[in-house]
Scaffold this motif. Sequence first.
Motif, short mmCIF file in Angstrom:
data_model
loop_
_atom_site.label_atom_id
_atom_site.label_comp_id
_atom_site.label_asym_id
_atom_site.label_seq_id
_atom_site.Cartn_x
_atom_site.Cartn_y
_atom_site.Cartn_z
N GLN A 78 -0.02 -0.72 -9.78
CA GLN A 78 -0.23 0.09 -8.21
C GLN A 78 0.72 -0.41 -7.23
O GLN A 78 1.12 -1.60 -7.29
CB GLN A 78 -1.68 -0.22 -7.95
N LEU A 79 1.07 0.37 -6.55
CA LEU A 79 1.79 0.41 -5.16
C LEU A 79 1.33 0.58 -4.05
O LEU A 79 0.54 1.92 -3.89
CB LEU A 79 3.28 0.51 -5.12
N ARG A 94 0.49 6.46 4.35
CA ARG A 94 0.27 5.03 3.77
C ARG A 94 -0.78 5.59 2.75
O ARG A 94 -1.95 5.85 2.96
CB ARG A 94 0.05 4.14 4.37
N ARG A 95 -0.33 5.37 1.39
CA ARG A 95 -1.36 5.64 0.18
C ARG A 95 -1.18 4.49 -0.91
O ARG A 95 0.13 3.96 -0.79
CB ARG A 95 -1.48 6.69 -0.06
N ARG A 96 -2.21 4.33 -1.71
CA ARG A 96 -2.08 3.27 -2.88
C ARG A 96 -1.72 4.48 -3.78
O ARG A 96 -2.41 5.60 -4.23
CB ARG A 96 -3.31 2.61 -3.27
N VAL A 97 -0.78 4.23 -4.87
CA VAL A 97 -0.33 4.78 -6.09
C VAL A 97 -0.42 4.25 -7.18
O VAL A 97 -0.17 3.06 -7.23
CB VAL A 97 0.94 5.80 -5.79
N GLY A 98 -0.81 4.87 -8.49
CA GLY A 98 -0.78 4.06 -9.66
C GLY A 98 -0.23 4.82 -10.76
O GLY A 98 0.66 5.72 -10.50
N ALA A 99 -0.23 4.04 -11.78
CA ALA A 99 0.58 4.66 -13.05
C ALA A 99 0.60 6.06 -13.26
O ALA A 99 -0.73 6.67 -12.98
CB ALA A 99 0.28 3.97 -14.27
N GLY A 100 1.58 6.75 -13.55
CA GLY A 100 1.51 8.29 -13.41
C GLY A 100 1.93 9.05 -12.31
O GLY A 100 2.02 10.29 -12.23
N HIS A 108 10.44 4.81 4.86
CA HIS A 108 9.55 4.15 3.83
C HIS A 108 9.69 2.81 3.35
O HIS A 108 10.67 2.23 3.67
CB HIS A 108 10.03 5.18 2.58
N THR A 109 8.83 2.34 2.72
CA THR A 109 8.77 1.01 1.92
C THR A 109 7.69 0.96 1.25
O THR A 109 6.73 1.96 1.11
CB THR A 109 8.76 0.06 3.35
N PHE A 110 7.19 -0.12 0.44
CA PHE A 110 6.36 -0.27 -0.48
C PHE A 110 5.91 -1.77 -0.38
O PHE A 110 6.62 -2.79 0.08
CB PHE A 110 6.39 0.27 -1.69
N VAL A 111 4.74 -2.23 -0.95
CA VAL A 111 4.30 -3.54 -1.25
C VAL A 111 3.43 -3.47 -2.61
O VAL A 111 2.69 -2.51 -2.77
CB VAL A 111 3.47 -4.33 0.06
N ASN A 112 3.57 -4.54 -3.22
CA ASN A 112 2.69 -4.62 -4.50
C ASN A 112 1.50 -5.31 -4.15
O ASN A 112 1.43 -6.56 -4.16
CB ASN A 112 3.22 -5.32 -5.77
#
Length: 117
Positions: A31-32, A40-46, A57-61
Amino acid sequence: MIDYRAAPGIPGPPLHVHDAIDEAWYLLEGQLDVRVGDERRRVGAGSFLLVPHGAPHTFVNAADSWARWIGVLSPGSALGMLEDLGALIPQDGAPDETAIGAMFTRYGTTVVGPPLS
């Protein structure tokens, strides 16, 4: 195209905008937490993300397991930016944000905020 992995708890790059680079991500594992524009949201596999040029844009695990995704950058010359970024990320300790900002400038990319936490 790049096969990217992010360790648990590791932030991505500072919030940034590309003048002419478009990105597409397909998350394979984990997930990221991502920010694209004002969302801003959490995304998962797929999950699939399109990050058009001009969108901050950016991300964090933020999860407790590794994340892995395939990224496609256009134009392909943008892969040089990722290679240069990898050379600036230390194995231990915080990266030099000034050096990252200078490298981004060479690729038409502007830092507009901090990494996600």
